[in-house]
Design an enzyme around this catalytic site. Structure first.
Site, PDB file in Angstrom:
ATOM      1  N   SER A 290      37.836  42.394  41.258  1.00  0.00           N
ATOM      2  CA  SER A 290      38.405  41.062  41.513  1.00  0.00           C
ATOM      3  C   SER A 290      39.239  40.537  40.351  1.00  0.00           C
ATOM      4  CB  SER A 290      37.298  40.052  41.859  1.00  0.00           C
ATOM      5  OG  SER A 290      36.411  39.888  40.775  1.00  0.00           O
ATOM      6  N   GLY A 291      39.137  41.161  39.177  1.00  0.00           N
ATOM      7  CA  GLY A 291      39.943  40.740  38.039  1.00  0.00           C
ATOM      8  C   GLY A 291      39.172  40.052  36.933  1.00  0.00           C
TER       9      GLY A 291
ATOM     10  N   ASP B 236      29.485  45.939  32.921  1.00  0.00           N
ATOM     11  CA  ASP B 236      29.932  47.340  32.914  1.00  0.00           C
ATOM     12  C   ASP B 236      29.731  47.972  31.540  1.00  0.00           C
ATOM     13  OD1 ASP B 236      30.625  47.199  35.569  1.00  0.00           O
ATOM     14  OD2 ASP B 236      32.788  47.041  35.215  1.00  0.00           O
TER      15      ASP B 236
ATOM     16  N   SER C 208      37.346  41.249  34.389  1.00  0.00           N
ATOM     17  CA  SER C 208      37.584  41.816  33.055  1.00  0.00           C
ATOM     18  C   SER C 208      38.971  41.464  32.550  1.00  0.00           C
ATOM     19  CB  SER C 208      37.405  43.334  33.070  1.00  0.00           C
ATOM     20  OG  SER C 208      36.075  43.662  33.383  1.00  0.00           O
TER      21      SER C 208
END
Length: 191
Positions: free
Chosen positions: A15-16, A39, A18
């Site tokens: 979804s963005g 992560d 990071s």
């Protein structure tokens, strides 16, 4: 010592989150922020193959440890940008229990499903269909301080939106409201 601020980004895989977190580290200029990503914690785990049951137990411990690491960093006065996927109800409940709710700016990171699918395929490092599986789960609690859409805004634009909003965090925060509703009131979380 004052507790650090926590900008908590929650959204599906791809979804963005990071990308927004990296941009936040660049645009935030009123403190020293650290990006803590789930992560990154997963990447620290041994690479040997684990059976399904052993892997599930390890992932649960990893995520519980991740939540407590966020809390410890903030309690030591560090400002944090968290990148997480709250795709299982216990994850949100655990975060509500261990994080100081008044320190958390809870940000929902949204993206249209077709764009998530496109990004997931382009990345090639996630199981196909992961974002679609998480799509209806991660926002099931229904309460944020701020929401952004990476389908219509760039990561930089989302980061600027968050930066501009940060000094105007609502009281009570979404984490405070969710804690009252889900932990204190023991309303079941159905997601």
């Amino acid at each position: 010592m004052a507790s650090g601020r926590i900008i908590f980004l929650n959204g599906t895989s791809s979804s963005g989150k990071s990308s927004i977190a990296r941009e936040l580290l660049d645009v935030l200029d009123d403190g020293v922020f650290f990006h803590l990503a789930v992560d990154g914690f997963n990447a620290m785990r041994t690479k040997r193959a684990l059976g399904a049951e052993e892997l599930d137990a390890a992932l649960r411990r990893t995520r519980a440890g991740f939540h407590r690491s966020i809390a410890a960093m903030a309690e030591a006065g560090n400002d944090i940008v968290v990148d997480h996927v709250l795709s299982e109800p216990w994850r949100l409940l655990d975060c509500l229990a261990v994080l100081r709710p008044e320190d958390v700016l809870f940000v929902g990171v949204h993206c249209p499903l077709d764009e998530l699918t496109r990004r997931e395929l382009a990345r090639g490092d996630r199981p196909p269909g992961l974002a679609a599986h998480q799509y209806g789960l991660v926002h099931g609690h229904g309460d944020y301080d701020l929401e952004c859409d990476t389908g219509t805004a760039s990561p930089r634009e989302c980061a600027r939106q968050i930066k501009d909003f940060l000094p105007h965090r609502p009281r009570p925060t979404a984490f405070t409201r969710l804690r009252r509703r889900l932990l204190d009131g023991r309303e079941p979380l159905t997601a």
